[in-house]
Motif scaffolding. Structure first.
Motif, mmCIF file in Angstrom:
data_model
loop_
_atom_site.group_PDB
_atom_site.id
_atom_site.type_symbol
_atom_site.label_atom_id
_atom_site.label_comp_id
_atom_site.label_asym_id
_atom_site.label_seq_id
_atom_site.Cartn_x
_atom_site.Cartn_y
_atom_site.Cartn_z
ATOM 1 N N LEU A 5 0.861 -1.179 0.000
ATOM 2 C CA LEU A 5 0.000 0.000 0.000
ATOM 3 C C LEU A 5 0.898 1.229 0.000
ATOM 4 C CD1 LEU A 5 -2.963 0.820 0.073
ATOM 5 C CD2 LEU A 5 -2.845 0.834 2.547
ATOM 6 N N SER A 6 1.079 1.841 -1.157
ATOM 7 C CA SER A 6 2.032 2.935 -1.315
ATOM 8 C C SER A 6 1.657 4.112 -0.433
ATOM 9 C CB SER A 6 2.072 3.395 -2.771
ATOM 10 O OG SER A 6 2.878 4.546 -2.897
ATOM 11 N N ASP A 43 2.507 23.474 -14.240
ATOM 12 C CA ASP A 43 2.721 23.767 -15.652
ATOM 13 C C ASP A 43 1.629 24.723 -16.114
ATOM 14 O OD1 ASP A 43 0.408 22.195 -16.219
ATOM 15 O OD2 ASP A 43 1.633 20.378 -16.386
ATOM 16 N N ASP A 44 1.440 24.839 -17.427
ATOM 17 C CA ASP A 44 0.490 25.828 -17.938
ATOM 18 C C ASP A 44 -0.957 25.373 -17.866
ATOM 19 O OD1 ASP A 44 0.859 23.891 -19.880
ATOM 20 O OD2 ASP A 44 0.684 25.294 -21.562
ATOM 21 N N VAL A 45 -1.207 24.149 -17.374
ATOM 22 C CA VAL A 45 -2.571 23.640 -17.253
ATOM 23 C C VAL A 45 -2.948 23.352 -15.811
ATOM 24 C CG1 VAL A 45 -4.161 21.776 -17.911
ATOM 25 C CG2 VAL A 45 -2.495 22.637 -19.566
ATOM 26 N N SER A 46 -2.037 22.764 -15.061
ATOM 27 C CA SER A 46 -2.391 22.310 -13.715
ATOM 28 C C SER A 46 -1.162 22.250 -12.813
ATOM 29 C CB SER A 46 -3.047 20.924 -13.792
ATOM 30 O OG SER A 46 -2.134 19.978 -14.333
ATOM 31 N N THR A 47 -1.430 21.912 -11.570
ATOM 32 C CA THR A 47 -0.379 21.711 -10.565
ATOM 33 C C THR A 47 -0.560 20.316 -9.991
ATOM 34 O OG1 THR A 47 -0.250 24.056 -9.987
ATOM 35 C CG2 THR A 47 0.501 22.493 -8.318
ATOM 36 N N VAL A 48 0.551 19.640 -9.723
ATOM 37 C CA VAL A 48 0.492 18.352 -9.048
ATOM 38 C C VAL A 48 1.314 18.444 -7.769
ATOM 39 C CG1 VAL A 48 2.448 17.326 -10.331
ATOM 40 C CG2 VAL A 48 0.729 15.847 -9.292
ATOM 41 N N ILE A 49 0.748 17.896 -6.691
ATOM 42 C CA ILE A 49 1.473 17.785 -5.429
ATOM 43 C C ILE A 49 1.487 16.317 -5.036
ATOM 44 C CG2 ILE A 49 1.167 20.126 -4.549
ATOM 45 C CD1 ILE A 49 -1.320 19.293 -3.118
ATOM 46 N N ARG A 50 2.622 15.851 -4.493
ATOM 47 C CA ARG A 50 2.774 14.434 -4.185
ATOM 48 C C ARG A 50 3.556 14.282 -2.897
ATOM 49 N NH1 ARG A 50 5.482 11.408 -7.514
ATOM 50 N NH2 ARG A 50 3.986 9.739 -7.654
ATOM 51 N N GLY A 51 3.242 13.234 -2.161
ATOM 52 C CA GLY A 51 3.944 12.950 -0.919
ATOM 53 C C GLY A 51 3.067 12.117 0.002
ATOM 54 N N LYS A 52 3.285 12.292 1.315
ATOM 55 C CA LYS A 52 2.458 11.594 2.301
ATOM 56 C C LYS A 52 1.050 12.189 2.290
ATOM 57 C CE LYS A 52 4.318 10.463 6.338
ATOM 58 N NZ LYS A 52 5.062 10.568 7.618
ATOM 59 N N GLN A 53 0.076 11.339 2.536
ATOM 60 C CA GLN A 53 -1.319 11.767 2.461
ATOM 61 C C GLN A 53 -1.610 12.976 3.337
ATOM 62 O OE1 GLN A 53 -4.501 8.806 2.338
ATOM 63 N NE2 GLN A 53 -5.512 9.889 4.000
ATOM 64 N N VAL A 54 -1.152 12.970 4.563
ATOM 65 C CA VAL A 54 -1.444 14.062 5.496
ATOM 66 C C VAL A 54 -0.986 15.403 4.925
ATOM 67 C CG1 VAL A 54 0.698 13.730 6.847
ATOM 68 C CG2 VAL A 54 -1.304 14.808 7.901
ATOM 69 N N GLY A 86 3.866 2.205 -10.610
ATOM 70 C CA GLY A 86 4.870 3.208 -10.966
ATOM 71 C C GLY A 86 4.844 4.524 -10.238
ATOM 72 N N ASP A 87 4.212 4.633 -9.108
ATOM 73 C CA ASP A 87 4.135 5.905 -8.395
ATOM 74 C C ASP A 87 5.322 6.030 -7.450
ATOM 75 O OD1 ASP A 87 3.040 8.317 -7.873
ATOM 76 O OD2 ASP A 87 1.248 7.577 -6.879
ATOM 77 N N SER A 88 6.365 6.751 -7.874
ATOM 78 C CA SER A 88 7.548 6.850 -7.020
ATOM 79 C C SER A 88 8.140 8.246 -6.943
ATOM 80 C CB SER A 88 8.632 5.861 -7.486
ATOM 81 O OG SER A 88 9.007 6.163 -8.809
ATOM 82 N N ALA A 89 7.928 9.110 -7.942
ATOM 83 C CA ALA A 89 8.503 10.453 -7.878
ATOM 84 C C ALA A 89 8.007 11.150 -6.620
ATOM 85 C CB ALA A 89 8.112 11.257 -9.112
ATOM 86 N N GLY A 90 8.934 11.698 -5.873
ATOM 87 C CA GLY A 90 8.581 12.332 -4.610
ATOM 88 C C GLY A 90 8.854 11.452 -3.416
ATOM 89 N N ASP A 91 9.544 10.324 -3.630
ATOM 90 C CA ASP A 91 9.864 9.397 -2.529
ATOM 91 C C ASP A 91 10.547 10.088 -1.358
ATOM 92 O OD1 ASP A 91 8.771 7.171 -3.647
ATOM 93 O OD2 ASP A 91 10.660 6.236 -4.229
ATOM 94 N N ASP A 95 9.921 10.845 4.032
ATOM 95 C CA ASP A 95 10.652 10.940 5.290
ATOM 96 C C ASP A 95 10.136 12.072 6.181
ATOM 97 O OD1 ASP A 95 12.268 8.821 4.602
ATOM 98 O OD2 ASP A 95 13.828 10.088 3.722
ATOM 99 N N LYS A 96 9.241 12.882 5.654
ATOM 100 C CA LYS A 96 8.684 13.988 6.436
ATOM 101 C C LYS A 96 7.837 13.424 7.574
ATOM 102 C CE LYS A 96 10.136 17.300 3.659
ATOM 103 N NZ LYS A 96 11.008 18.398 4.078
ATOM 104 N N GLY A 97 7.849 14.092 8.711
ATOM 105 C CA GLY A 97 7.002 13.674 9.829
ATOM 106 C C GLY A 97 5.540 13.934 9.504
ATOM 107 N N ASP A 98 4.676 13.822 10.496
ATOM 108 C CA ASP A 98 3.246 14.012 10.273
ATOM 109 C C ASP A 98 2.732 15.370 10.748
ATOM 110 O OD1 ASP A 98 3.000 11.559 9.059
ATOM 111 O OD2 ASP A 98 2.441 10.520 10.899
ATOM 112 N N ILE A 99 3.618 16.254 11.176
ATOM 113 C CA ILE A 99 3.194 17.578 11.621
ATOM 114 C C ILE A 99 2.936 18.443 10.395
ATOM 115 C CG2 ILE A 99 3.846 19.656 12.888
ATOM 116 C CD1 ILE A 99 5.566 17.835 14.694
ATOM 117 N N ILE A 100 1.704 18.944 10.279
ATOM 118 C CA ILE A 100 1.328 19.718 9.099
ATOM 119 C C ILE A 100 1.947 21.112 9.138
ATOM 120 C CG2 ILE A 100 -0.785 18.435 8.622
ATOM 121 C CD1 ILE A 100 -2.336 20.711 10.005
#
Length: 193
Positions: A5-6, A43-54, A86-91, A95-100
């Motif tokens: 479960l990625s 980019d010129d259409v959208s933004t993508v953010i990736r990482g831990k769910q929190v 294949g979801d790996s960019a942003g690995d 390592d970030k903690g869970d503090i928002i």
């Protein structure tokens, strides 16, 4: 490719301020949001953010809230996604903690719609009905409609529901999940909310 479960999730979205000064609203919202806990590309259409769910949900809410605080009518359309392949960019951001990083508690009414797509899960309708029932119990359910369910209320309650639904719709057996979200904020049709 087999994987567990990625922990990586992503959110690709487009922000549409209904103003001639839309560039200032979009860039201002991105600049005012602390994005140090996520991988982000615009980019010129959208933004993508990736990482831990929190952190992905925290940054998504913060960008939306900063855009809304301009008072302009804002529309947002995006897709949350989790799971292989294949979801790996942003690995490195795992390592970030869970503090928002973003803690603005400004109240803001949001009218929105969402759709859940539990991929390869033969019980997908049971999952969708369960999350709609949860929305009703939490007081954020607005309406049933074709291809989506209406969710509304304060932005913090709406995003909390979305994150909870995203968590509940995934399992070790069915890892891949897609959730689409559309939002309208500061619309004249909201009747002064």
């Amino acid at each position: 490719m087999e994987c567990g479960l990625s922990p990586i999730i992503g959110f690709r979205f487009s922000l549409h301020p209904m103003t001639n000064d839309f560039i200032k609203v979009i860039k201002g919202a991105l600049k005012e949001t602390d994005t140090t806990n996520v991988w982000m590309h615009t980019d010129d259409v959208s933004t993508v953010i990736r990482g831990k769910q929190v952190h992905v949900f925290n940054v998504a809410k913060a960008i939306t809230l900063h855009a809304a605080k301009t008072g302009e009518h804002i529309a947002l359309s995006g897709t949350f996604s989790a799971g292989c392949p294949g979801d790996s960019a942003g690995d490195v951001y795992l390592d970030k903690g869970d503090i928002i990083a973003n803690t603005d508690i400004t109240k803001q009414y949001v009218s929105s719609q969402f759709a859940l797509y539990p991929m390869n899960n033969p019980s997908y309708m049971n999952i969708i009905y369960r999350e709609v029932d949860r929305a009703k119990a939490q007081g954020v359910f607005n309406d049933s409609m074709h291809y989506a369910s209406g969710i509304h209320g304060d932005i913090h309650e709406v995003f909390a529901f979305y994150e909870e639904a995203f968590t509940n719709a995934r399992s070790d057996e069915h890892k891949h999940l897609v959730m689409t979200v559309s939002m309208s904020i500061n619309s004249p049709s909201h009747g002064g909310r």
